[in-house]
Design a protein around this motif. Structure first.
Motif, mmCIF file in Angstrom:
data_model
loop_
_atom_site.group_PDB
_atom_site.id
_atom_site.type_symbol
_atom_site.label_atom_id
_atom_site.label_comp_id
_atom_site.label_asym_id
_atom_site.label_seq_id
_atom_site.Cartn_x
_atom_site.Cartn_y
_atom_site.Cartn_z
ATOM 1 N N MET A 55 0.813 -1.212 0.000
ATOM 2 C CA MET A 55 0.000 0.000 0.000
ATOM 3 C C MET A 55 0.847 1.262 0.000
ATOM 4 S SD MET A 55 -3.343 -0.871 2.347
ATOM 5 C CE MET A 55 -4.096 0.710 1.934
ATOM 6 N N PHE A 56 2.129 1.125 0.356
ATOM 7 C CA PHE A 56 3.022 2.281 0.358
ATOM 8 C C PHE A 56 3.712 2.490 -0.993
ATOM 9 C CE2 PHE A 56 2.830 1.151 4.867
ATOM 10 C CZ PHE A 56 2.605 2.383 5.442
ATOM 11 N N THR A 57 3.581 1.535 -1.909
ATOM 12 C CA THR A 57 4.275 1.613 -3.191
ATOM 13 C C THR A 57 3.406 2.294 -4.236
ATOM 14 O OG1 THR A 57 3.441 -0.514 -4.000
ATOM 15 C CG2 THR A 57 5.427 -0.558 -2.627
ATOM 16 N N PRO A 58 4.030 2.868 -5.276
ATOM 17 C CA PRO A 58 3.223 3.485 -6.345
ATOM 18 C C PRO A 58 2.283 2.487 -7.016
ATOM 19 C CG PRO A 58 5.509 4.193 -6.501
ATOM 20 C CD PRO A 58 5.468 3.099 -5.465
ATOM 21 N N GLU A 59 2.703 1.220 -7.127
ATOM 22 C CA GLU A 59 1.852 0.218 -7.756
ATOM 23 C C GLU A 59 0.671 -0.143 -6.868
ATOM 24 O OE1 GLU A 59 5.088 -0.176 -7.122
ATOM 25 O OE2 GLU A 59 5.885 0.332 -9.107
ATOM 26 N N GLY A 60 0.887 -0.154 -5.559
ATOM 27 C CA GLY A 60 -0.163 -0.473 -4.614
ATOM 28 C C GLY A 60 -0.668 -1.897 -4.738
ATOM 29 N N ILE A 61 -1.846 -2.130 -4.216
ATOM 30 C CA ILE A 61 -2.537 -3.410 -4.313
ATOM 31 C C ILE A 61 -3.589 -3.267 -5.400
ATOM 32 C CG2 ILE A 61 -3.995 -5.078 -3.099
ATOM 33 C CD1 ILE A 61 -2.711 -4.095 -0.486
ATOM 34 N N PRO A 62 -3.612 -4.143 -6.393
ATOM 35 C CA PRO A 62 -4.583 -4.003 -7.487
ATOM 36 C C PRO A 62 -6.010 -3.826 -6.977
ATOM 37 C CG PRO A 62 -3.011 -5.737 -7.996
ATOM 38 C CD PRO A 62 -2.734 -5.317 -6.584
ATOM 39 N N GLY A 63 -6.661 -2.798 -7.477
ATOM 40 C CA GLY A 63 -8.043 -2.546 -7.116
ATOM 41 C C GLY A 63 -8.244 -1.800 -5.812
ATOM 42 N N GLU A 64 -7.146 -1.462 -5.123
ATOM 43 C CA GLU A 64 -7.243 -0.768 -3.841
ATOM 44 C C GLU A 64 -6.521 0.581 -3.908
ATOM 45 O OE1 GLU A 64 -9.133 -1.899 -1.687
ATOM 46 O OE2 GLU A 64 -9.141 -4.083 -1.781
ATOM 47 N N PRO A 65 -6.966 1.570 -3.125
ATOM 48 C CA PRO A 65 -6.254 2.846 -3.092
ATOM 49 C C PRO A 65 -4.934 2.695 -2.345
ATOM 50 C CG PRO A 65 -7.998 2.825 -1.447
ATOM 51 C CD PRO A 65 -8.139 1.554 -2.230
ATOM 52 N N ASN A 66 -3.847 3.247 -2.914
ATOM 53 C CA ASN A 66 -2.608 3.285 -2.143
ATOM 54 C C ASN A 66 -2.541 4.624 -1.414
ATOM 55 O OD1 ASN A 66 -1.822 5.196 -4.024
ATOM 56 N ND2 ASN A 66 -0.405 3.840 -5.099
ATOM 57 N N PHE A 67 -1.491 4.800 -0.617
ATOM 58 C CA PHE A 67 -1.431 6.004 0.194
ATOM 59 C C PHE A 67 -1.226 7.255 -0.651
ATOM 60 C CE2 PHE A 67 -0.775 2.996 3.660
ATOM 61 C CZ PHE A 67 -1.606 3.552 4.611
ATOM 62 N N LEU A 68 -0.532 7.132 -1.766
ATOM 63 C CA LEU A 68 -0.323 8.298 -2.621
ATOM 64 C C LEU A 68 -1.644 8.788 -3.199
ATOM 65 C CD1 LEU A 68 2.928 7.192 -4.508
ATOM 66 C CD2 LEU A 68 2.718 8.840 -2.635
ATOM 67 N N SER A 69 -2.461 7.868 -3.700
ATOM 68 C CA SER A 69 -3.743 8.273 -4.269
ATOM 69 C C SER A 69 -4.700 8.747 -3.189
ATOM 70 C CB SER A 69 -4.363 7.121 -5.061
ATOM 71 O OG SER A 69 -4.635 6.012 -4.210
ATOM 72 N N LEU A 70 -4.661 8.122 -2.022
ATOM 73 C CA LEU A 70 -5.546 8.526 -0.933
ATOM 74 C C LEU A 70 -5.200 9.923 -0.440
ATOM 75 C CD1 LEU A 70 -7.849 7.677 0.921
ATOM 76 C CD2 LEU A 70 -6.167 6.600 2.424
ATOM 77 N N GLU A 74 -12.825 15.230 2.939
ATOM 78 C CA GLU A 74 -14.042 14.449 3.139
ATOM 79 C C GLU A 74 -13.893 13.043 2.573
ATOM 80 O OE1 GLU A 74 -13.874 17.467 1.844
ATOM 81 O OE2 GLU A 74 -14.811 18.686 3.411
ATOM 82 N N GLU A 75 -13.279 12.927 1.395
ATOM 83 C CA GLU A 75 -13.087 11.613 0.787
ATOM 84 C C GLU A 75 -12.119 10.761 1.596
ATOM 85 O OE1 GLU A 75 -13.585 12.271 -3.979
ATOM 86 O OE2 GLU A 75 -11.925 13.299 -3.003
ATOM 87 N N THR A 76 -11.031 11.370 2.042
ATOM 88 C CA THR A 76 -10.061 10.630 2.848
ATOM 89 C C THR A 76 -10.690 10.144 4.144
ATOM 90 O OG1 THR A 76 -8.277 11.994 1.942
ATOM 91 C CG2 THR A 76 -7.775 10.709 3.910
ATOM 92 N N ASP A 77 -11.463 11.038 4.783
ATOM 93 C CA ASP A 77 -12.134 10.671 6.029
ATOM 94 C C ASP A 77 -13.074 9.493 5.809
ATOM 95 O OD1 ASP A 77 -12.855 11.704 8.936
ATOM 96 O OD2 ASP A 77 -14.753 11.257 7.932
#
Length: 282
Positions: A93-108, A114-117
């Motif tokens: 989740m910390f990588t640019p690739e992230g987990i397929p289909g899931e938000p990584n920390f960069l995108s979050l 409001e969206e992050t919350d």
């Protein structure tokens, strides 16, 4: 290290799906298995080869498990397969690739407040139901319980640990904070100063300190962990359900009530119990 949690769980009945798009098969793919045997439900983290690293999919499965529990369940036992209870957040989740289909920390991080919350609140749902008033939850913890793993153990009412347990809150070392509901129970169990020190240093807390400091109710040899947790579950099930529910509510509210408010709450609870026992309840 020994792996007592690899022993099979007693036979049980399947649980109902937790809502649209969720089913026990999907939960198990996410690393969570639910088994119900009468009044006892067993939730098992079942990705031992990954040391039960946690993902948003696992958190959704945990939330679905909580919403699917039959009304007959009185005690929920949380356990994990393998040498570690949970090594914490999946680092993908910390990588640019992230987990397929899931938000990584960069995108979050790039979303609105409001969206992050809302996203984090969704993550927390897998942790928040464990202290609901109608069940008592017991975590059986072996090996590493790091970050999200530590917080999942803290989400439960009670903890039985193996003598090889290693708790740590590593979020602050990563530039983050513990945000999966773990801060309130940690402070309640060990006090503000010790909780601050544990979180900011990220140090390891071992079995002896966990019991002495109130993080764990009992420490046992690793080979005895499952048996000890089930013995505790059996003792909890021996008490009348309504009395247990009232007692749990009294104790949960005691922290925020004043002395006289708690006395009044005790009187009201006892009145309800006496009337129920006398057949005069609603």
């Amino acid at each position: 290290m020994t792996t007592p949690a690899d022993r099979p769980v007693p036979t049980s009945s399947p649980a109902a799906p937790g809502g649209p798009g969720t089913a026990p098969e999907e939960w198990e793919q996410a690393g969570v298995r639910l088994e119900v045997d009468g009044a006892l439900a067993t939730v098992t983290l079942c990705h031992p080869k990954r040391r039960n690293a946690q993902t948003p999919a696992m958190w959704r499965a945990l939330a679905a498990v909580g919403s699917s529990l039959p009304g007959s369940v009185r005690v929920v036992l949380l356990r994990a397969e393998g040498v570690s209870f949970s090594a914490g957040l999946d680092r993908a989740m910390f990588t640019p690739e992230g987990i397929p289909g899931e938000p990584n920390f960069l995108s979050l991080a790039a979303t609105s407040d409001e969206e992050t919350d809302a996203v984090i609140a969704g993550f927390q749902e897998g942790f928040s139901w464990w202290r609901r008033p109608d069940v008592i939850t017991v975590a059986a913890v072996q090996g590493h319980a790091v970050g999200a793993g530590f917080q999942l153990a803290l989400a439960c009412d009670l903890r039985v640990v193996a003598d090889d347990v290693q708790f740590a809150m590593k979020e602050t070392a990563l530039g983050l904070v513990p945000d999966l509901t773990g801060t309130k129970p940690l402070v309640a169990l060990v006090g503000y100063a010790r909780a601050l020190e544990i979180c900011v240093t990220g140090r390891w807390v071992y079995a002896e300190e966990a019991v002495a400091g109130g993080l764990a109710n009992l420490a046992v040899p690793a080979a005895e962990l499952d048996a000890a947790a089930r013995d505790l579950a059996g003792a909890l099930l021996a008490a009348p359900r309504n009395a247990v529910i009232e007692t749990k509510a009294l104790l949960q509210g005691a922290v925020d009530r004043g002395y006289d408010e708690q006395r009044a709450a005790e009187r009201a609870a006892q009145t309800r119990r006496m009337r129920d026992l006398a057949g005069l309840g609603d």
